[in-house]
Design a protein around this motif. Sequence first.
Motif, PDB file in Angstrom:
ATOM      1  N   ASP A   1       0.054  -6.159  -3.113  1.00  0.00           N
ATOM      2  CA  ASP A   1      -1.228  -6.142  -3.843  1.00  0.00           C
ATOM      3  C   ASP A   1      -1.621  -4.525  -3.724  1.00  0.00           C
ATOM      4  OD1 ASP A   1      -3.905  -5.897  -4.493  1.00  0.00           O
ATOM      5  OD2 ASP A   1      -4.460  -7.715  -3.280  1.00  0.00           O
ATOM      6  N   PRO A   2      -1.770  -3.881  -4.828  1.00  0.00           N
ATOM      7  CA  PRO A   2      -1.927  -2.259  -4.587  1.00  0.00           C
ATOM      8  C   PRO A   2      -3.436  -2.268  -4.209  1.00  0.00           C
ATOM      9  CG  PRO A   2      -2.232  -3.309  -6.754  1.00  0.00           C
ATOM     10  CD  PRO A   2      -1.577  -4.237  -6.185  1.00  0.00           C
ATOM     11  N   GLN A   3      -4.191  -3.136  -4.222  1.00  0.00           N
ATOM     12  CA  GLN A   3      -5.680  -3.044  -3.698  1.00  0.00           C
ATOM     13  C   GLN A   3      -5.688  -2.834  -2.067  1.00  0.00           C
ATOM     14  OE1 GLN A   3      -8.196  -2.437  -5.793  1.00  0.00           O
ATOM     15  NE2 GLN A   3      -6.456  -2.376  -7.580  1.00  0.00           N
ATOM     16  N   VAL A   4      -4.653  -3.406  -1.618  1.00  0.00           N
ATOM     17  CA  VAL A   4      -4.698  -3.593  -0.052  1.00  0.00           C
ATOM     18  C   VAL A   4      -3.452  -3.083   0.559  1.00  0.00           C
ATOM     19  CG1 VAL A   4      -6.496  -5.484  -0.161  1.00  0.00           C
ATOM     20  CG2 VAL A   4      -4.204  -5.996  -0.144  1.00  0.00           C
ATOM     21  N   SER A   5      -2.725  -2.176  -0.237  1.00  0.00           N
ATOM     22  CA  SER A   5      -1.613  -1.724   0.130  1.00  0.00           C
ATOM     23  C   SER A   5      -1.489  -0.574   0.906  1.00  0.00           C
ATOM     24  CB  SER A   5      -0.572  -1.538  -0.953  1.00  0.00           C
ATOM     25  OG  SER A   5       0.618  -0.908  -0.757  1.00  0.00           O
ATOM     26  N   GLU A   6      -0.561  -0.398   1.822  1.00  0.00           N
ATOM     27  CA  GLU A   6      -0.150   0.891   2.649  1.00  0.00           C
ATOM     28  C   GLU A   6       0.473   1.957   1.762  1.00  0.00           C
ATOM     29  OE1 GLU A   6       2.971   0.507   5.548  1.00  0.00           O
ATOM     30  OE2 GLU A   6       2.840  -1.603   4.962  1.00  0.00           O
ATOM     31  N   PHE A   7       1.069   1.437   0.579  1.00  0.00           N
ATOM     32  CA  PHE A   7       1.906   2.174  -0.378  1.00  0.00           C
ATOM     33  C   PHE A   7       1.016   2.945  -1.489  1.00  0.00           C
ATOM     34  CE2 PHE A   7       4.329  -1.726   0.614  1.00  0.00           C
ATOM     35  CZ  PHE A   7       5.002  -1.132   1.563  1.00  0.00           C
ATOM     36  N   GLU A   8       1.370   4.375  -1.523  1.00  0.00           N
ATOM     37  CA  GLU A   8       0.611   5.176  -2.620  1.00  0.00           C
ATOM     38  C   GLU A   8       1.157   4.559  -3.829  1.00  0.00           C
ATOM     39  OE1 GLU A   8       0.203   9.763  -3.771  1.00  0.00           O
ATOM     40  OE2 GLU A   8       1.474   9.256  -1.918  1.00  0.00           O
ATOM     41  N   VAL A   9       0.276   4.532  -4.757  1.00  0.00           N
ATOM     42  CA  VAL A   9       0.323   3.961  -5.982  1.00  0.00           C
ATOM     43  C   VAL A   9      -0.442   4.548  -6.894  1.00  0.00           C
ATOM     44  CG1 VAL A   9       0.231   1.838  -7.620  1.00  0.00           C
ATOM     45  CG2 VAL A   9       0.796   1.501  -5.256  1.00  0.00           C
ATOM     46  N   HIS A  10      -0.123   5.028  -8.121  1.00  0.00           N
ATOM     47  CA  HIS A  10      -0.769   5.839  -9.268  1.00  0.00           C
ATOM     48  C   HIS A  10      -0.253   5.127 -10.669  1.00  0.00           C
ATOM     49  CE1 HIS A  10      -1.896   8.854  -6.480  1.00  0.00           C
ATOM     50  NE2 HIS A  10      -0.900   8.873  -5.872  1.00  0.00           N
ATOM     51  N   ARG A  11      -1.365   4.958 -11.213  1.00  0.00           N
ATOM     52  CA  ARG A  11      -1.274   4.459 -12.827  1.00  0.00           C
ATOM     53  C   ARG A  11      -1.222   5.962 -13.655  1.00  0.00           C
ATOM     54  NH1 ARG A  11      -0.937   0.208 -15.900  1.00  0.00           N
ATOM     55  NH2 ARG A  11      -1.409  -1.371 -14.207  1.00  0.00           N
ATOM     56  N   ILE A  12      -0.329   6.178 -14.293  1.00  0.00           N
ATOM     57  CA  ILE A  12      -0.310   7.525 -14.908  1.00  0.00           C
ATOM     58  C   ILE A  12      -0.066   7.320 -16.383  1.00  0.00           C
ATOM     59  CG2 ILE A  12       0.639   8.660 -13.049  1.00  0.00           C
ATOM     60  CD1 ILE A  12       3.393   8.374 -14.169  1.00  0.00           C
ATOM     61  N   GLU A  13       0.018   8.476 -17.262  1.00  0.00           N
ATOM     62  CA  GLU A  13      -0.074   8.458 -18.667  1.00  0.00           C
ATOM     63  C   GLU A  13       1.246   8.318 -19.255  1.00  0.00           C
ATOM     64  OE1 GLU A  13      -1.063  12.619 -17.854  1.00  0.00           O
ATOM     65  OE2 GLU A  13      -0.389  11.075 -16.724  1.00  0.00           O
ATOM     66  N   ARG A  14       2.316   8.113 -18.502  1.00  0.00           N
ATOM     67  CA  ARG A  14       3.648   8.041 -19.286  1.00  0.00           C
ATOM     68  C   ARG A  14       3.764   6.567 -19.935  1.00  0.00           C
ATOM     69  NH1 ARG A  14       6.436   4.512 -16.132  1.00  0.00           N
ATOM     70  NH2 ARG A  14       6.081   4.654 -13.925  1.00  0.00           N
ATOM     71  N   GLY A  15       4.846   6.485 -20.678  1.00  0.00           N
ATOM     72  CA  GLY A  15       5.430   5.344 -20.995  1.00  0.00           C
ATOM     73  C   GLY A  15       6.342   4.289 -19.731  1.00  0.00           C
ATOM     74  N   GLY A  16       6.565   3.220 -20.147  1.00  0.00           N
ATOM     75  CA  GLY A  16       7.320   2.408 -19.017  1.00  0.00           C
ATOM     76  C   GLY A  16       6.638   1.621 -18.067  1.00  0.00           C
ATOM     77  N   GLU A  17       7.247   0.827 -17.362  1.00  0.00           N
ATOM     78  CA  GLU A  17       6.716  -0.010 -16.258  1.00  0.00           C
ATOM     79  C   GLU A  17       6.782   0.775 -14.971  1.00  0.00           C
ATOM     80  OE1 GLU A  17       5.181  -2.748 -16.587  1.00  0.00           O
ATOM     81  OE2 GLU A  17       5.715  -3.290 -18.909  1.00  0.00           O
TER      82      GLU A  17
END
Length: 225
Positions: free
Chosen positions: A65-81
């Motif tokens: 769950d990215p909302q409660v994760s210890e991991f750094e997560v970013h949604r960016i403007e590139r294509g792809g998953e």
Amino acid sequence: MIPNRRYCVLKNLKLVKYTEAWAYQRSLVDKRINNPNLNDVLVLLEHPPVYTLGTGSTVDFLKFDPQVSEFEVHRIERGGEVTYHCPNQLVGYPILNLRYYQQDLHWYLRQLEAVIINTVANYGLKAYRIPDLTGVWLEEKKIAAIGIKVRRWITMHGFSLNVCPDLTGFQRIVPCGIVDRPVGSLAEFVPHITLDRVRVDIAKAFAEVFQVKLIEEISSDTGKK
């Protein structure tokens, strides 16, 4: 000087936080939108562990769950998953004005794949594409991911090649949304391979594929370019 070849500045950076590199890319793109005569740039670097998702990618491919994760997560403007970056994975961010090459995004993606394929060939290995997928594979394992963004024909984001990273982080996602093909690294096929060696080979392959003259500029500061 190589006649009729466009200049491209090679910036060899080390370990750079993702958000810093992201802002740096945007600044390079903005400058070239304002002044299309500026030289192109190829940034080579590594990131600390981080997950990134493309513009339209789904969080269903995250196994946490990215909302409660210890991991750094970013949604960016590139294509792809979703993909994963970490140390000892070589990341390349070409900032190219495609008006000087071909104004064709499919052509550009295939050129980036060719850079990886030609680089891997230096080690006696035959990497390959898979029809209808983006990236590069080696013996059924995906060793390189590609995701791009283009603004007014200026490119950003780019490719990541797994040289000798800890692949554990990929177990927390479905890499690039592909459920049936594992991720691999060059180190599985070339023992003792180093990132520094691959940096040299990938820069040479990039120059050959895009027919540019590289001008190397080594710095660790992404904020003063």
